[in-house]
Scaffold this motif. Structure first.
Motif, PDB file in Angstrom:
ATOM      1  N   LEU A   1      76.653 -11.823 -17.091  1.00 30.37           N
ATOM      2  CA  LEU A   1      77.089 -10.434 -17.122  1.00 30.37           C
ATOM      3  C   LEU A   1      77.910 -10.126 -18.372  1.00 30.37           C
ATOM      4  O   LEU A   1      77.739  -9.080 -19.004  1.00 30.37           O
ATOM      5  N   HIS A   2      78.791 -11.051 -18.734  1.00 28.85           N
ATOM      6  CA  HIS A   2      79.569 -10.853 -19.961  1.00 28.85           C
ATOM      7  C   HIS A   2      78.646 -10.797 -21.169  1.00 28.85           C
ATOM      8  O   HIS A   2      78.806  -9.928 -22.044  1.00 28.85           O
ATOM      9  N   ALA A   3      77.679 -11.693 -21.230  1.00 24.49           N
ATOM     10  CA  ALA A   3      76.737 -11.698 -22.350  1.00 24.49           C
ATOM     11  C   ALA A   3      75.890 -10.432 -22.355  1.00 24.49           C
ATOM     12  O   ALA A   3      75.617  -9.849 -23.423  1.00 24.49           O
ATOM     13  N   PHE A   4      75.489  -9.997 -21.182  1.00 23.68           N
ATOM     14  CA  PHE A   4      74.682  -8.781 -21.060  1.00 23.68           C
ATOM     15  C   PHE A   4      75.425  -7.569 -21.615  1.00 23.68           C
ATOM     16  O   PHE A   4      74.886  -6.801 -22.420  1.00 23.68           O
ATOM     17  N   PHE A   5      76.674  -7.375 -21.205  1.00 23.40           N
ATOM     18  CA  PHE A   5      77.411  -6.212 -21.679  1.00 23.40           C
ATOM     19  C   PHE A   5      77.707  -6.302 -23.174  1.00 23.40           C
ATOM     20  O   PHE A   5      77.688  -5.284 -23.874  1.00 23.40           O
ATOM     21  N   ASP A   6      77.961  -7.502 -23.663  1.00 21.10           N
ATOM     22  CA  ASP A   6      78.153  -7.652 -25.109  1.00 21.10           C
ATOM     23  C   ASP A   6      76.899  -7.221 -25.864  1.00 21.10           C
ATOM     24  O   ASP A   6      76.983  -6.650 -26.957  1.00 21.10           O
ATOM     25  N   GLU A   7      75.739  -7.478 -25.263  1.00 23.86           N
ATOM     26  CA  GLU A   7      74.460  -7.210 -25.920  1.00 23.86           C
ATOM     27  C   GLU A   7      74.027  -5.754 -25.809  1.00 23.86           C
ATOM     28  O   GLU A   7      73.451  -5.198 -26.755  1.00 23.86           O
ATOM     29  N   VAL A   8      74.293  -5.100 -24.664  1.00 28.04           N
ATOM     30  CA  VAL A   8      73.674  -3.790 -24.433  1.00 28.04           C
ATOM     31  C   VAL A   8      74.643  -2.622 -24.281  1.00 28.04           C
ATOM     32  O   VAL A   8      74.200  -1.478 -24.242  1.00 28.04           O
ATOM     33  N   SER A   9      75.954  -2.871 -24.196  1.00 25.75           N
ATOM     34  CA  SER A   9      76.868  -1.762 -23.860  1.00 25.75           C
ATOM     35  C   SER A   9      76.896  -0.673 -24.929  1.00 25.75           C
ATOM     36  O   SER A   9      77.382   0.431 -24.660  1.00 25.75           O
ATOM     37  N   HIS A  10      76.385  -0.935 -26.119  1.00 26.35           N
ATOM     38  CA  HIS A  10      76.356   0.080 -27.170  1.00 26.35           C
ATOM     39  C   HIS A  10      75.029   0.828 -27.219  1.00 26.35           C
ATOM     40  O   HIS A  10      74.862   1.735 -28.033  1.00 26.35           O
ATOM     41  N   GLN A  11      74.071   0.457 -26.324  1.00 23.96           N
ATOM     42  CA  GLN A  11      72.744   1.067 -26.430  1.00 23.96           C
ATOM     43  C   GLN A  11      72.090   1.384 -25.087  1.00 23.96           C
ATOM     44  O   GLN A  11      70.886   1.637 -25.022  1.00 23.96           O
ATOM     45  N   GLN A  12      72.849   1.409 -23.990  1.00 22.89           N
ATOM     46  CA  GLN A  12      72.271   1.746 -22.696  1.00 22.89           C
ATOM     47  C   GLN A  12      71.740   3.186 -22.703  1.00 22.89           C
ATOM     48  O   GLN A  12      72.308   4.063 -23.347  1.00 22.89           O
TER      49      GLN A  12
ATOM     50  N   ASP B   1      84.943  23.634 -14.098  1.00 18.42           N
ATOM     51  CA  ASP B   1      85.905  23.810 -13.010  1.00 18.42           C
ATOM     52  C   ASP B   1      86.668  22.541 -12.653  1.00 18.42           C
ATOM     53  O   ASP B   1      87.655  22.608 -11.918  1.00 18.42           O
ATOM     54  N   TRP B   2      86.205  21.394 -13.141  1.00 19.40           N
ATOM     55  CA  TRP B   2      86.786  20.107 -12.754  1.00 19.40           C
ATOM     56  C   TRP B   2      87.210  19.323 -13.988  1.00 19.40           C
ATOM     57  O   TRP B   2      86.549  19.371 -15.024  1.00 19.40           O
ATOM     58  N   ASP B   3      88.295  18.555 -13.855  1.00 23.32           N
ATOM     59  CA  ASP B   3      88.562  17.486 -14.819  1.00 23.32           C
ATOM     60  C   ASP B   3      87.667  16.309 -14.464  1.00 23.32           C
ATOM     61  O   ASP B   3      87.389  16.051 -13.278  1.00 23.32           O
ATOM     62  N   ILE B   4      87.222  15.585 -15.472  1.00 26.01           N
ATOM     63  CA  ILE B   4      86.358  14.436 -15.262  1.00 26.01           C
ATOM     64  C   ILE B   4      86.955  13.226 -15.980  1.00 26.01           C
ATOM     65  O   ILE B   4      87.276  13.302 -17.172  1.00 26.01           O
ATOM     66  N   VAL B   5      87.113  12.132 -15.254  1.00 21.08           N
ATOM     67  CA  VAL B   5      87.549  10.857 -15.824  1.00 21.08           C
ATOM     68  C   VAL B   5      86.493   9.812 -15.459  1.00 21.08           C
ATOM     69  O   VAL B   5      86.038   9.750 -14.316  1.00 21.08           O
ATOM     70  N   LEU B   6      86.112   9.018 -16.431  1.00 15.14           N
ATOM     71  CA  LEU B   6      85.119   7.965 -16.215  1.00 15.14           C
ATOM     72  C   LEU B   6      85.860   6.653 -15.952  1.00 15.14           C
ATOM     73  O   LEU B   6      86.616   6.183 -16.802  1.00 15.14           O
ATOM     74  N   LEU B   7      85.655   6.096 -14.767  1.00 13.74           N
ATOM     75  CA  LEU B   7      86.328   4.865 -14.351  1.00 13.74           C
ATOM     76  C   LEU B   7      85.280   3.771 -14.257  1.00 13.74           C
ATOM     77  O   LEU B   7      84.427   3.777 -13.375  1.00 13.74           O
ATOM     78  N   THR B   8      85.336   2.803 -15.173  1.00 11.83           N
ATOM     79  CA  THR B   8      84.266   1.820 -15.291  1.00 11.83           C
ATOM     80  C   THR B   8      84.810   0.398 -15.237  1.00 11.83           C
ATOM     81  O   THR B   8      85.844   0.098 -15.834  1.00 11.83           O
ATOM     82  N   ASN B   9      84.112  -0.459 -14.506  1.00 17.86           N
ATOM     83  CA  ASN B   9      84.410  -1.892 -14.537  1.00 17.86           C
ATOM     84  C   ASN B   9      83.565  -2.509 -15.647  1.00 17.86           C
ATOM     85  O   ASN B   9      82.372  -2.756 -15.469  1.00 17.86           O
ATOM     86  N   LEU B  10      84.182  -2.732 -16.781  1.00 21.21           N
ATOM     87  CA  LEU B  10      83.464  -3.157 -17.983  1.00 21.21           C
ATOM     88  C   LEU B  10      83.994  -4.497 -18.461  1.00 21.21           C
ATOM     89  O   LEU B  10      85.117  -4.575 -18.964  1.00 21.21           O
ATOM     90  N   PRO B  11      83.209  -5.565 -18.308  1.00 21.28           N
ATOM     91  CA  PRO B  11      83.677  -6.869 -18.811  1.00 21.28           C
ATOM     92  C   PRO B  11      83.890  -6.828 -20.324  1.00 21.28           C
ATOM     93  O   PRO B  11      83.051  -6.313 -21.060  1.00 21.28           O
TER      94      PRO B  11
ATOM     95  N   THR C   1      89.085   1.744 -18.140  1.00 21.54           N
ATOM     96  CA  THR C   1      88.435   0.497 -17.752  1.00 21.54           C
ATOM     97  C   THR C   1      89.255  -0.204 -16.676  1.00 21.54           C
ATOM     98  O   THR C   1      90.469  -0.319 -16.778  1.00 21.54           O
ATOM     99  N   ASN C   2      88.554  -0.669 -15.662  1.00 17.37           N
ATOM    100  CA  ASN C   2      89.157  -1.280 -14.483  1.00 17.37           C
ATOM    101  C   ASN C   2      88.544  -2.651 -14.270  1.00 17.37           C
ATOM    102  O   ASN C   2      87.548  -3.021 -14.900  1.00 17.37           O
ATOM    103  N   SER C   3      89.129  -3.419 -13.371  1.00 13.20           N
ATOM    104  CA  SER C   3      88.559  -4.702 -12.949  1.00 13.20           C
ATOM    105  C   SER C   3      88.721  -4.821 -11.446  1.00 13.20           C
ATOM    106  O   SER C   3      89.813  -4.576 -10.915  1.00 13.20           O
ATOM    107  N   GLY C   4      87.632  -5.145 -10.752  1.00 13.44           N
ATOM    108  CA  GLY C   4      87.697  -5.299  -9.306  1.00 13.44           C
ATOM    109  C   GLY C   4      87.572  -3.981  -8.570  1.00 13.44           C
ATOM    110  O   GLY C   4      87.227  -2.946  -9.153  1.00 13.44           O
ATOM    111  N   PRO C   5      87.849  -3.972  -7.261  1.00 11.91           N
ATOM    112  CA  PRO C   5      87.729  -2.754  -6.455  1.00 11.91           C
ATOM    113  C   PRO C   5      88.561  -1.612  -7.035  1.00 11.91           C
ATOM    114  O   PRO C   5      89.648  -1.816  -7.547  1.00 11.91           O
ATOM    115  N   LYS C   6      88.042  -0.395  -6.909  1.00  7.51           N
ATOM    116  CA  LYS C   6      88.611   0.742  -7.640  1.00  7.51           C
ATOM    117  C   LYS C   6      89.588   1.601  -6.845  1.00  7.51           C
ATOM    118  O   LYS C   6      90.102   2.594  -7.365  1.00  7.51           O
TER     119      LYS C   6
END
Length: 221
Positions: free
Chosen positions: A81-92, A108-118, A141-146
């Motif tokens: 998973l770490h290798a995958f995100f290093d490889e593709v996180s700039h081109q998904q 009408d809404w504020d939007i915040v993106l909460l992502t678990n990103l290795p 960026t978060n780690s584990g349950p949100k």
């Protein structure tokens, strides 16, 4: 029901850096919600003679070789998973309709993106990609349950708060930490979505951004 999840200190620092606001809030995941993940991960696995063993919603215990059903160890899955995100996180690739729906909702809404990103080094690449795709909202960026992060993001905010995520673990965590939130389980991949049972705390199970925008838009009417 699980216990409420505490917010991690490094996540709280990011949350406190956000501008204050009293508008209603959408907290939205990124992978398999705004950006495709499963399709990219499948391609990554295939190139390494690996595959999903089934379309159940988990990674550990569900990735193994093409020629047998023996799953990889948890450590091997984490390494990939770490290798995958290093490889593709700039081109998904973006999930169709995501940018249009979020832009419409942001009126009408504020939007915040909460992502678990290795890998913290992948955050700038993710922010740059999302902005280039018309999704220029703050990224935490978060780690584990949100649940803890969602509760912290929602503190001192006007209700309602909407949480959009694909992961059943994250939805259970949010249900424990902020049960008043409206929960949308969004899974872009139809195969995995078809195998997902809608829990009682899920208000909408979908893979369609227009349906999501209509559902959320009706909340304020």
């Amino acid at each position: 029901m699980p216990e409420p999840t505490p917010v991690l200190p490094e996540v709280l620092v990011q949350i406190h850096a956000l501008p204050t606001s009293s508008r209603p809030l959408i907290i939205c995941d990124v992978d398999e919600v705004i950006l495709h993940m499963i399709a990219h991960l499948e391609a990554y696995l295939h190139a390494r003679n690996l595959r999903f063993l089934n379309h159940q919603y988990r990674l550990t215990g569900n990735i193994g070789p093409h020629d047998n059903d023996v799953p990889l160890s948890a450590d091997d899955v984490k390494r990939h998973l770490h290798a995958f995100f290093d490889e593709v996180s700039h081109q998904q690739e973006i999930v169709p309709g995501a940018e249009t729906a979020l832009k419409e909702l942001s009126t009408d809404w504020d939007i915040v993106l909460l992502t678990n990103l290795p890998g913290g080094h992948n955050k700038p690449a993710r922010e740059k990609l999302l902005s280039s795709l018309g999704v220029p909202f703050p990224v935490v960026t978060n780690s584990g349950p949100k649940g803890g992060a969602v509760a912290a993001l929602s503190a001192q905010r006007a209700q309602p708060v909407v949480f959009i995520d694909d992961s059943p673990t994250n939805h259970s965590s949010v249900n424990a930490s902020l049960p008043s939130s409206v929960q949308v389980q969004f899974i872009a991949d139809a195969r995995f979505r078809a195998n997902m049972r809608q829990e009682d705390h899920i208000d909408l199970l979908t893979g369609d951004w227009q349906e999501t925008a209509n559902f959320i838009g009706d909340i304020l009417r």
